[in-house]
Design a protein around this motif. Structure first.
Motif, mmCIF file in Angstrom:
data_model
loop_
_atom_site.group_PDB
_atom_site.id
_atom_site.type_symbol
_atom_site.label_atom_id
_atom_site.label_comp_id
_atom_site.label_asym_id
_atom_site.label_seq_id
_atom_site.Cartn_x
_atom_site.Cartn_y
_atom_site.Cartn_z
ATOM 1 N N ASN A 58 28.361 -45.854 26.217
ATOM 2 C CA ASN A 58 29.402 -46.647 26.863
ATOM 3 C C ASN A 58 29.560 -47.990 26.174
ATOM 4 O OD1 ASN A 58 28.257 -44.928 29.399
ATOM 5 N ND2 ASN A 58 30.431 -45.383 29.623
ATOM 6 N N GLU A 59 30.805 -48.412 25.982
ATOM 7 C CA GLU A 59 31.041 -49.721 25.400
ATOM 8 C C GLU A 59 30.636 -50.831 26.364
ATOM 9 O OE1 GLU A 59 34.417 -51.169 22.361
ATOM 10 O OE2 GLU A 59 35.166 -50.741 24.369
ATOM 11 N N MET A 60 30.788 -50.602 27.667
ATOM 12 C CA MET A 60 30.418 -51.602 28.662
ATOM 13 C C MET A 60 28.903 -51.677 28.799
ATOM 14 S SD MET A 60 31.378 -53.918 30.732
ATOM 15 C CE MET A 60 33.080 -53.784 31.269
ATOM 16 N N ILE A 61 28.344 -52.828 28.509
ATOM 17 C CA ILE A 61 26.891 -53.082 28.525
ATOM 18 C C ILE A 61 26.141 -52.081 27.647
ATOM 19 C CG2 ILE A 61 24.862 -53.520 29.976
ATOM 20 C CD1 ILE A 61 26.384 -54.657 32.033
ATOM 21 N N HIS A 62 26.817 -51.510 26.657
ATOM 22 C CA HIS A 62 26.246 -50.607 25.651
ATOM 23 C C HIS A 62 25.167 -49.682 26.212
ATOM 24 C CE1 HIS A 62 24.239 -54.644 25.103
ATOM 25 N NE2 HIS A 62 23.190 -53.913 25.351
ATOM 26 N N ASP A 63 25.423 -49.095 27.386
ATOM 27 C CA ASP A 63 24.491 -48.111 27.932
ATOM 28 C C ASP A 63 24.575 -46.818 27.122
ATOM 29 O OD1 ASP A 63 23.183 -49.372 30.057
ATOM 30 O OD2 ASP A 63 24.921 -49.132 31.363
ATOM 31 N N ALA A 64 23.426 -46.223 26.843
ATOM 32 C CA ALA A 64 23.385 -44.946 26.140
ATOM 33 C C ALA A 64 22.578 -43.960 26.976
ATOM 34 C CB ALA A 64 22.754 -45.105 24.762
ATOM 35 N N ARG A 65 23.217 -42.852 27.336
ATOM 36 C CA ARG A 65 22.549 -41.797 28.093
ATOM 37 C C ARG A 65 22.297 -40.618 27.175
ATOM 38 N NH1 ARG A 65 25.251 -39.039 33.102
ATOM 39 N NH2 ARG A 65 27.113 -40.087 32.289
ATOM 40 N N ILE A 66 21.065 -40.206 27.058
ATOM 41 C CA ILE A 66 20.718 -39.033 26.262
ATOM 42 C C ILE A 66 20.416 -37.899 27.236
ATOM 43 C CG2 ILE A 66 19.146 -38.056 24.557
ATOM 44 C CD1 ILE A 66 18.682 -40.887 23.516
ATOM 45 N N VAL A 67 21.258 -36.874 27.233
ATOM 46 C CA VAL A 67 21.190 -35.815 28.238
ATOM 47 C C VAL A 67 20.687 -34.523 27.593
ATOM 48 C CG1 VAL A 67 22.492 -34.501 29.952
ATOM 49 C CG2 VAL A 67 23.160 -36.873 29.423
ATOM 50 N N PRO A 68 19.514 -34.024 28.000
ATOM 51 C CA PRO A 68 19.025 -32.753 27.451
ATOM 52 C C PRO A 68 19.812 -31.569 28.002
ATOM 53 C CG PRO A 68 17.519 -33.584 29.128
ATOM 54 C CD PRO A 68 18.560 -34.644 28.933
ATOM 55 N N LEU A 69 19.933 -30.523 27.180
ATOM 56 C CA LEU A 69 20.689 -29.332 27.557
ATOM 57 C C LEU A 69 19.802 -28.095 27.637
ATOM 58 C CD1 LEU A 69 23.759 -29.822 25.159
ATOM 59 C CD2 LEU A 69 23.595 -30.518 27.554
ATOM 60 N N ASP A 70 18.484 -28.303 27.701
ATOM 61 C CA ASP A 70 17.554 -27.174 27.607
ATOM 62 C C ASP A 70 17.058 -26.667 28.958
ATOM 63 O OD1 ASP A 70 16.011 -29.323 28.320
ATOM 64 O OD2 ASP A 70 14.758 -29.324 26.525
ATOM 65 N N ARG A 71 17.763 -27.059 30.028
ATOM 66 C CA ARG A 71 17.434 -26.584 31.378
ATOM 67 C C ARG A 71 16.093 -27.096 31.879
ATOM 68 N NH1 ARG A 71 21.771 -23.988 34.158
ATOM 69 N NH2 ARG A 71 23.095 -23.009 32.586
ATOM 70 N N ARG A 72 15.584 -28.141 31.293
ATOM 71 C CA ARG A 72 14.345 -28.714 31.810
ATOM 72 C C ARG A 72 14.592 -29.272 33.215
ATOM 73 N NH1 ARG A 72 13.430 -33.688 27.722
ATOM 74 N NH2 ARG A 72 14.122 -32.027 26.287
ATOM 75 N N PRO A 73 13.572 -29.337 34.073
ATOM 76 C CA PRO A 73 13.777 -29.846 35.433
ATOM 77 C C PRO A 73 14.002 -31.355 35.423
ATOM 78 C CG PRO A 73 11.457 -29.407 35.042
ATOM 79 C CD PRO A 73 12.190 -28.870 33.849
ATOM 80 N N HIS A 74 14.559 -31.857 36.528
ATOM 81 C CA HIS A 74 14.701 -33.296 36.693
ATOM 82 C C HIS A 74 13.320 -33.926 36.845
ATOM 83 C CE1 HIS A 74 19.080 -33.650 37.151
ATOM 84 N NE2 HIS A 74 19.016 -32.461 37.719
#
Length: 329
Positions: free
Chosen positions: A198-214
């Motif tokens: 995100n450009e706002m407050i330069h937040d970066a979310r790295i989201v895994p796609l391997d079905r690991r649990p929360h």
């Protein structure tokens, strides 16, 4: 509830766009025949820089209570009026209001157009276009936060909002919302992760796609715990494990957020999110925002320039307290 994506496949995205005079959205193939390109890993290619700047309000205005969509003429007039209302070059006879405007219009980016669908609100469920009421417990928490802010607005940095502290800006998400500027976000994909910058407050979310649990429930994070998977050509991200301080629109730390990203044209990414939080709202609610592809660049958001503003905020609060103590003597 029929998702807008399904509705677009029924009516044909090109037909919808052809009826909407919104600049910046190219007329492309119908959604039922459009297929996004593929990454080297075979995933639908959602990559690029997107802008969700749009002047459609989150909730339907009271004067449009029974109107879900605008006509072409109404859309043109609404855009003209909203551009006038958000023009920060307008001066005010109220000195305090004039100062609050802070920057001239050059620095703002509210957008110029309503959503390409011509909806009167970004909230599409419930059908009235309004965020559902808080539960009794949700209202109690909201009132308690307001009272805390009233009594202790600036005792220390922890009393200020997450945005004031440059930790998280509500519009940056999750979920992501249009705001007054910095409306760009970038998607980057690998075989087993998606990065949302995100450009706002330069937040970066790295989201895994391997079905690991929360994460386990006693681990809480500002941006929550996000896990993604593909549902056909739609990227679905589910996020839990928020903190009580995030409280998006009054949500509790138990908010379950479901985001959906679907590329419905070369230059249109349909972003949808659903808030499910029985601890806060009487029912779930859904927002849809068509984001457009942009060739603009992502710029650094240097929040507070070394956090010097926090010193000013707290110093000003101490000065106000001293002035009040002197006046009471």
């Amino acid at each position: 509830m029929i998702h807008l994506i399904d509705a677009l496949r029924i009516v044909g995205f090109a037909a919808l766009l052809a009826s909407v005079p919104v600049a910046g959205y190219a007329q492309s193939a119908a959604a039922d025949s459009y297929k996004p390109g593929r990454t080297p890993d075979g995933q639908p290619d959602l990559q690029g820089i997107w802008s969700n700047a749009v002047i459609t309000p989150l909730e339907r205005p009271a004067d449009l209570a029974d109107k879900e969509f605008l006509s072409e003429e109404e859309a043109i007039e609404y855009e003209r009026r909203r551009q006038e209302e958000t023009n920060m070059d307008r001066r005010s006879t109220d000195a305090a209001a004039d100062v609050r405007n802070a920057y001239n219009d050059f620095w703002w980016d509210f957008g110029e157009n309503i959503a390409v669908t011509r909806r009167t609100s970004l909230v599409i469920h419930p059908r009235d276009g309004r965020i559902p009421a808080l539960t009794d417990e949700g209202q109690r928490r909201s009132d308690a936060r307001a009272e805390r802010r009233r009594l202790h607005p600036s005792d220390g940095p922890e009393d200020r909002t997450l945005a004031d502290r440059c930790i998280n800006w509500g519009s940056a998400g999750p979920p992501m919302m249009p705001t007054a500027y910095n409306n760009n976000f970038q998607l980057v994909q690998t075989a087993d992760h998606v990065l949302i910058l995100n450009e706002m407050i330069h937040d970066a979310r790295i989201v895994p796609l391997d079905r690991r649990p929360h994460l386990q429930t006693d681990v809480r994070q500002w941006l929550g715990s996000s896990r993604g998977h593909w549902d056909g050509d739609t990227l679905v991200i589910e996020t839990t494990n928020f903190t009580g301080q995030t409280n998006f629109r009054g949500a509790s730390e138990n908010m379950h957020l479901t985001e959906r990203f679907t590329r419905v044209a070369d230059d249109v990414l349909l972003y949808e999110f659903t808030v499910d939080d029985p601890d806060a709202f009487v029912e779930s609610w859904t927002v849809q925002i068509p984001a457009r592809k942009t060739e603009d660049l992502m710029y650094e958001y240097a929040c507070h320039e070394g956090n010097q503003s926090m010193i000013g905020i707290l110093g000003g609060a101490r000065a106000e307290e001293q002035a009040a103590a002197r006046s009471s003597d």
